[in-house]
Write an enzyme that holds these catalytic residues in place. Sequence first.
Site, mmCIF file in Angstrom:
data_model
loop_
_atom_site.group_PDB
_atom_site.id
_atom_site.type_symbol
_atom_site.label_atom_id
_atom_site.label_comp_id
_atom_site.label_asym_id
_atom_site.label_seq_id
_atom_site.Cartn_x
_atom_site.Cartn_y
_atom_site.Cartn_z
ATOM 1 N N TYR A 194 1.012 -1.238 -0.057
ATOM 2 C CA TYR A 194 0.142 -0.010 -0.169
ATOM 3 C C TYR A 194 1.342 1.224 0.368
ATOM 4 O O TYR A 194 0.475 2.355 0.742
ATOM 5 C CB TYR A 194 -1.588 0.212 1.511
ATOM 6 C CG TYR A 194 -1.873 0.793 1.144
ATOM 7 C CD1 TYR A 194 -3.175 0.656 0.905
ATOM 8 C CD2 TYR A 194 -2.301 1.996 1.768
ATOM 9 C CE1 TYR A 194 -4.068 1.246 0.373
ATOM 10 C CE2 TYR A 194 -3.091 2.851 1.501
ATOM 11 C CZ TYR A 194 -4.631 2.586 0.663
ATOM 12 O OH TYR A 194 -5.696 3.949 0.765
ATOM 13 N N HIS A 216 5.464 -3.927 -13.346
ATOM 14 C CA HIS A 216 6.858 -3.471 -13.977
ATOM 15 C C HIS A 216 7.579 -4.922 -14.163
ATOM 16 O O HIS A 216 7.273 -5.736 -13.480
ATOM 17 C CB HIS A 216 7.793 -2.502 -13.154
ATOM 18 C CG HIS A 216 9.143 -2.087 -13.455
ATOM 19 N ND1 HIS A 216 9.777 -2.206 -14.476
ATOM 20 C CD2 HIS A 216 10.279 -2.475 -12.477
ATOM 21 C CE1 HIS A 216 10.698 -2.140 -14.463
ATOM 22 N NE2 HIS A 216 11.361 -2.046 -13.623
ATOM 23 N N ASP A 259 11.666 0.844 -20.064
ATOM 24 C CA ASP A 259 11.374 1.542 -18.690
ATOM 25 C C ASP A 259 13.249 1.610 -18.129
ATOM 26 O O ASP A 259 13.295 3.759 -17.640
ATOM 27 C CB ASP A 259 11.010 1.006 -17.456
ATOM 28 C CG ASP A 259 10.839 2.083 -16.301
ATOM 29 O OD1 ASP A 259 9.754 2.925 -16.425
ATOM 30 O OD2 ASP A 259 10.715 1.725 -15.386
HETATM 31 N N1 LIG Z 1 6.639 4.332 -7.485
HETATM 32 C C1 LIG Z 1 5.672 4.690 -9.107
HETATM 33 O O1 LIG Z 1 4.820 5.367 -9.099
HETATM 34 C C2 LIG Z 1 5.936 3.686 -9.744
HETATM 35 C C3 LIG Z 1 5.208 3.877 -10.397
HETATM 36 C C4 LIG Z 1 5.168 2.217 -11.967
HETATM 37 C C5 LIG Z 1 5.797 0.966 -12.055
HETATM 38 N N2 LIG Z 1 6.004 0.976 -10.406
HETATM 39 C C6 LIG Z 1 5.969 -0.369 -10.093
HETATM 40 O O2 LIG Z 1 5.215 -0.614 -8.924
HETATM 41 C C7 LIG Z 1 5.897 -1.691 -7.942
HETATM 42 C C8 LIG Z 1 5.966 -1.107 -6.910
HETATM 43 O O3 LIG Z 1 6.458 0.104 -6.740
HETATM 44 P P1 LIG Z 1 6.339 0.627 -5.551
HETATM 45 O O4 LIG Z 1 6.797 2.218 -5.216
HETATM 46 O O5 LIG Z 1 4.638 1.368 -5.270
HETATM 47 O O6 LIG Z 1 6.115 0.388 -4.483
HETATM 48 P P2 LIG Z 1 6.594 0.978 -2.534
HETATM 49 O O7 LIG Z 1 5.819 2.072 -2.326
HETATM 50 O O8 LIG Z 1 7.823 1.696 -2.170
HETATM 51 O O9 LIG Z 1 5.605 -0.048 -2.137
HETATM 52 C C9 LIG Z 1 5.352 -0.225 -0.129
HETATM 53 C C10 LIG Z 1 4.830 -1.131 -0.148
HETATM 54 O O10 LIG Z 1 5.136 -2.582 0.351
HETATM 55 C C11 LIG Z 1 5.148 -2.485 1.374
HETATM 56 N N3 LIG Z 1 7.016 -3.423 1.523
HETATM 57 C C12 LIG Z 1 8.071 -3.015 1.455
HETATM 58 N N4 LIG Z 1 8.547 -4.130 1.790
HETATM 59 C C13 LIG Z 1 7.974 -5.370 2.046
HETATM 60 C C14 LIG Z 1 8.125 -6.035 2.623
HETATM 61 N N5 LIG Z 1 8.943 -6.951 2.945
HETATM 62 N N6 LIG Z 1 7.130 -7.475 2.890
HETATM 63 C C15 LIG Z 1 6.000 -6.685 2.832
HETATM 64 N N7 LIG Z 1 5.242 -6.153 2.253
HETATM 65 C C16 LIG Z 1 6.712 -5.029 1.759
HETATM 66 C C17 LIG Z 1 4.770 -1.423 2.268
HETATM 67 O O11 LIG Z 1 4.154 -2.373 3.463
HETATM 68 P P3 LIG Z 1 4.449 -1.296 4.843
HETATM 69 O O12 LIG Z 1 3.879 -0.383 4.895
HETATM 70 O O13 LIG Z 1 4.309 -3.036 5.892
HETATM 71 O O14 LIG Z 1 6.605 -0.606 4.801
HETATM 72 C C18 LIG Z 1 4.820 -0.430 1.361
HETATM 73 O O15 LIG Z 1 3.062 -1.048 1.422
HETATM 74 C C19 LIG Z 1 7.848 -2.152 -8.382
HETATM 75 O O16 LIG Z 1 7.241 -2.529 -9.104
HETATM 76 C C20 LIG Z 1 7.475 -0.298 -9.395
HETATM 77 O O17 LIG Z 1 8.073 -1.006 -10.422
HETATM 78 C C21 LIG Z 1 6.017 1.735 -9.244
#
Ligand SMILES: NC(=O)c1ccc[n+]([C@@H]2O[C@H](COP(=O)([O-])OP(=O)(O)OC[C@H]3O[C@@H](n4cnc5c(N)ncnc54)[C@H](OP(=O)(O)O)[C@@H]3O)[C@@H](O)[C@H]2O)c1
Length: 332
Positions: A25, A108, A191
Amino acid sequence: MAKVLYDTDINPALIRTRCVAVLGYGAQGRAQALNLRDSGVKLCVGLRAGSASRAAAGAAGLSVAEPAAAVAVADVVVMLVPDEVQAEIYTGIVAPGLRQNGALVFAHGFNIHFKRIVPRADLDVMLVAPNGIGEQVRAQYIDHHGVPALVAVHQDASGQARELAISYAWAQGHGRAGIIESTFREETETDLFAEQAVLSGGLTHLIQAAFDTLVQAGYGPEVAYFACLHEVKLMADMIYQRGIAGMRESISTTAEFGDYTRGARVIGTPTRAAMRQVLKEIRNGQFAAELERELGAGLPTIKAGRARARAQLIETVGQRLRERMHTRGRTD
Ligand SMILES: NC(=O)c1ccc[n+]([C@@H]2O[C@H](COP(=O)([O-])OP(=O)(O)OC[C@H]3O[C@@H](n4cnc5c(N)ncnc54)[C@H](OP(=O)(O)O)[C@@H]3O)[C@@H](O)[C@H]2O)c1
């Protein structure tokens, strides 16, 4: 030319017949979970015990469970935890817990393309990769717009993987902006390349080099900051809205003449050769292998890079100037 799909080309029904577990989340997890809810899709958010995000997801009225419990009731699992922890979560939770003939969605392609995750053969494995950060994915959806996305299928065990991926993309509002059918390989390589050559690596180094050039020539760092960094947003907004040609027609004649006569000297033959080499290292797996070593060693390069960047004049000057302007990022 790639085919672009819009809402009118899509049958949204399929995703509404499935229960979706959104793992994570954070940036994408929050946006995609809320968009699914508002698109009438049944979902559960999977968060580890003690997760700081639990309260926010609960307050948004979403059903929240530990990842294994969310996966156990799901037909579709969406991997929205950071890329570097996905393999461990797949192996420990998703592979043993997701029902036979379930589906796995990635935002991704990295972990599938570089085989850090090799999914069970009975699963549909799809990519719905938004061309935008999570904040935009949610904000555009609320405004009845959407960000574009790439969609791809890695495994089609059910024969419905493509249709399911497209209906998932519809639920995120991507069909309002355009859904491009692609592959995990194309999404991953383009990407990574765009990040390295333009969006983070190229842009930051361009700004830093230009700032240093002015300061070393005796100009004030505040003046250099506004000229080389602050105004980037104004130009990026114009390019975003009008394209490069439209931007050029909107700027002063002096700026446009400088662009045509000097731009190619700054980004010239050596830079283009460097870009080709950067792309080669992505395609042959060298970058992924380096990243794997960096993760295994506890991020030494990233930690050193952050410390070095924080100590740069452009940061100390910028922080002071930004505090007086309304330019700090929205955090709500
Ligand atoms: N960032 C972007 O806008 C973006 C854009 C395009 C694609 N993507 C892709 O989307 C995917 C997610 O990226 P994101 O940037 O959204 O991730 P993110 O914000 O860093 O994800 C954070 C979430 O992951 C949980 N988490 C982290 N480590 C964990 C673990 N070891 N076990 C269980 N839960 C864990 C966290 O839980 P806690 O709350 O417990 O810490 C938090 O809810 C990736 O594949 C990324 O490449 C991202």
